[in-house]
Design an enzyme around this catalytic site. Structure first.
Site, PDB file in Angstrom:
ATOM      1  N   PHE B 126       0.834  -1.203  -0.127  1.00  0.00           N
ATOM      2  CA  PHE B 126      -0.039  -0.016   0.046  1.00  0.00           C
ATOM      3  C   PHE B 126       0.989   1.181   0.027  1.00  0.00           C
ATOM      4  CE2 PHE B 126      -2.449   3.186   2.729  1.00  0.00           C
ATOM      5  CZ  PHE B 126      -3.469   3.236   1.964  1.00  0.00           C
ATOM      6  N   GLU B 363      -0.542   4.203   9.837  1.00  0.00           N
ATOM      7  CA  GLU B 363      -2.066   3.942   9.693  1.00  0.00           C
ATOM      8  C   GLU B 363      -2.813   5.215  10.270  1.00  0.00           C
ATOM      9  OE1 GLU B 363      -1.548   2.380   7.356  1.00  0.00           O
ATOM     10  OE2 GLU B 363      -1.304   0.550   8.128  1.00  0.00           O
TER      11      GLU B 363
END
Lengths: 82, 382
Positions: B126, B363
Site C-alpha cells: 500500500f 495508519e
C-alpha cells in the site's frame, strides 16, 4: 419507499450533525459537511440500510448532494421496492 | 497447479484464533527475533503463510477466498502480531490492497488480481506515504496525468511496508480533480525500489522507498471511482489497515504479558520471585486489563464491520488509538520488568518495545486519531 428512505437518510445525517438544520433538498456539500470519512459512512449506511450495492459508476457527487438525490439512488438500485 | 500442501507440507490451514495461534507458535515465535536482526522475513515463511491460507482469508468464497468474517480475521491478525509485528505488517498491507481490489475493482480488475492475492501468489503493498506527507494524505505530491487513453505516474513513495518484496503496488496519486488509487505491478518500467533498512521497529517488514518515473499505465490501472468519491478508496482501505494495526497492538500487549509472566516466575530479587512483588503485580495486572479492554474494542469494531455499520470507522479509530498506546506503554513496562535483560537479544521485549512505538504512528498517527475522535464527539455530543 422514497419518503421513508429520505427520512432515514436525513436521520442519519442529522445524527452526525445534530446542530445543523437540514431538509431533504438541501445540498450537504454546500453546507460543508462532507469529507471522505463522512462520504464513506454515507455509502456504508445506504448499502446497509437499503440492502443495495452502489456500483462505481453511481458514486457521483450529484447522487449524494441531498437526502432526495440519495433516495432516488436507492430507488434506482432496488427497483423491486419501487 | 501446485497445491498448498506441496508448497509447505504439514502446514495446516488457519481458520480461526486457535489454528492461528498454533501456526504462530510453530512457525513465527521461535524465529521472530532472528527476522528482526536480519531485517527481513524469509521466503520460507511467506510460503508457509500461503499454505496456511493466511494472506486474505476474508475474500469471498466465490473468488477462492475463505469468506472469513472480520472479527475472526482480527483474531488471526492479533495472533500473528503476538508473534511478530513485522509479519503482521505484511498481512496488514496485503489485506488492505486485497480488500480494496475486491471492494472497488472493476470485474476485470477483480478477475485479474483477487484470486492471486487471495492465494498469496501475488503479494501487495500500500503506497500512500511520501517523503513529505504521512498521516496528512492531502499533502501527497505524486501525480498522474491522462495520456493516450491511459495514465502516466510520477512520484516517490516512502516507508512502504513490504515494498522490497511486493509484486503489486496500490499507489495513491493526484489526478486533475482529486486523489486516485492506481494498481501498479512491480515490473512496470519506471518503477524503482530502494530498500530502507535499519529502522526503529517492524525491522523485518521489508520497508522500501519506491520511485515512479514516467510510469505508463493502462486505463484499467485506476481502482474505483474518480472524482469526490475517490477519497473513499483511501478512507476505506486505511480503515481496514487501522483495524489490523489495532489487532496487532493487542498482540503486542499479549506478547509482553506472556514474556513478563514467564520471566517474573523465574527471576528472583532479594530472595523473592519477581511475580510476588507488588509493583510487578501492578504492572502485570494493568497488562491483563488493557489487553482485555483493547481486545473488546477491536472485536466491537470488527462486529460493526461484519454488520456493514458505518459506525465501524470511528470504532476502529478508538480501538487503534487505545490498543496502540496501551501496547507502547506495556512494552515499555515489559522492558522495565526484565531490567538489563530486557535491553538485549535474549528476550523478545526489546523488539516488542520498538515495534509498539511504530503502532502509534502508522495508519494515522495517534495525534490525528485524537483529533478525529474529538471531532466526532463534538458533532455528536457537545
Amino acid at each position: 419507499m422514497s419518503a421513508n428512505a429520505k427520512e432515514q437518510i436525513l436521520d442519519f445525517v442529522r445524527a452526525r450533525y445534530p446542530q445543523a438544520e437540514i431538509d431533504e433538498t438541501q445540498d450537504i456539500f454546500a453546507l460543508g459537511f462532507v469529507n471522505s470519512l463522512f462520504a464513506m459512512e454515507l455509502v456504508m449506511f445506504i448499502e446497509k440500510t437499503f440492502e443495495v450495492t452502489i456500483p462505481n459508476d453511481e458514486l457521483k457527487i450529484d447522487n449524494f448532494r441531498s437526502a432526495e438525490t440519495m433516495s432516488e439512488l436507492v430507488d434506482r438500485l432496488s427497483p423491486a421496492r419501487v | 497447479m501446485t497445491t498448498q500442501a506441496e508448497i509447505a507440507p504439514g502446514v495446516l490451514q488457519v481458520t480461526d484464533r486457535k489454528s492461528a495461534r498454533a501456526f504462530v507458535d510453530t512457525h513465527i515465535v521461535p524465529y521472530a527475533d532472528a527476522y528482526d536482526r536480519q531485517g527481513r522475513v524469509p521466503e520460507e515463511l511467506l510460503e508457509r503463510m500461503t499454505a496456511a491460507g493466511l494472506w486474505a482469508p476474508f475474500l469471498p468464497r466465490d473468488t477462492g477466498g475463505g469468506g472469513m468474517d472480520l472479527v475472526t480475521l482480527g483474531e488471526v491478525h492479533e495472533e500473528v502480531g503476538r508473534g511478530c509485528s513485522s509479519v503482521r505488517s505484511l498481512l496488514t498491507v496485503h489485506t488492505m490492497v486485497s480488500w480494496a481490489v475486491q471492494r472497488w475493482g472493476s470485474p476485470a480488475q477483480r478477475e485479474q488480481w483477487v484470486p492471486a492475492l487471495g492465494r498469496g501468489d501475488v503479494l501487495a503493498a500500500f503506497c500512500l506515504s511520501e517523503p513529505g506527507a504521512g498521516s496528512d494524505a492531502s499533502g501527497i505530491a505524486s501525480n498522474v496525468v491522462e495520456k493516450n487513453g491511459g495514465w502516466v505516474l510520477n512520484g516517490v513513495k516512502k516507508w512502504i511496508t513490504n515494498g522490497q518484496r511486493a509484486d503489486l503496488f496500490l499507489v495513491f496519486a493526484r489526478t486533475a480533480t482529486s486523489i486516485g488509487a492506481f494498481l501498479v505491478p512491480r515490473d512496470t518500467p519506471g518503477v524503482e525500489v530502494t530498500p530502507i533498512e535499519d529502522v526503529l521497529g517492524t525491522r523485518a517488514s521489508m520497508i522500501a522507498e519506491i520511485s515512479f518515473r514516467d510510469v505508463a499505465l493502462g486505463p484499467d490501472a485506476l481502482l474505483g471511482p474518480s472524482g469526490f468519491t475517490a477519497g473513499m478508496v483511501l478512507t476505506g482501505t486505511l480503515d481496514l489497515g487501522r483495524y489490523s494495526v489495532a489487532t496487532g497492538s493487542v498482540g503486542i500487549i499479549q506478547a509482553a504479558l506472556e514474556a513478563c509472566a514467564a520471566y517474573a516466575s523465574r527471576r528472583t530479587v532479594g530472595g523473592s520471585l519477581l511475580k510476588d512483588l507488588p509493583l510487578i503485580q501492578a504492572k502485570l495486572s494493568d497488562m491483563v486489563t488493557d489487553a482485555r479492554a483493547a481486545r473488546l474494542l477491536v472485536a466491537e469494531a470488527g462486529r460493526l464491520k461484519d454488520a456493514g455499520e458505518a459506525s465501524t470507522i470511528m470504532a476502529t479509530w478508538v480501538a487503534k488509538y487505545f490498543a496502540s498506546t496501551a501496547a507502547a506503554r506495556h512494552a515499555s513496562e515489559a522492558v522495565q520488568i526484565h531490567g538489563a535483560n530486557g535491553c538485549g537479544h535474549d528476550y523478545p521485549v526489546a523488539r516488542l518495545y520498538r515495534d509498539a512505538k511504530v503502532m502509534e504512528i502508522i495508519e494515522g498517527s495517534n495525534e490525528i486519531q485524537r483529533i478525529t475522535i474529538a471531532g466526532q464527539a463534538e458533532r455528536e455530543i457537545i
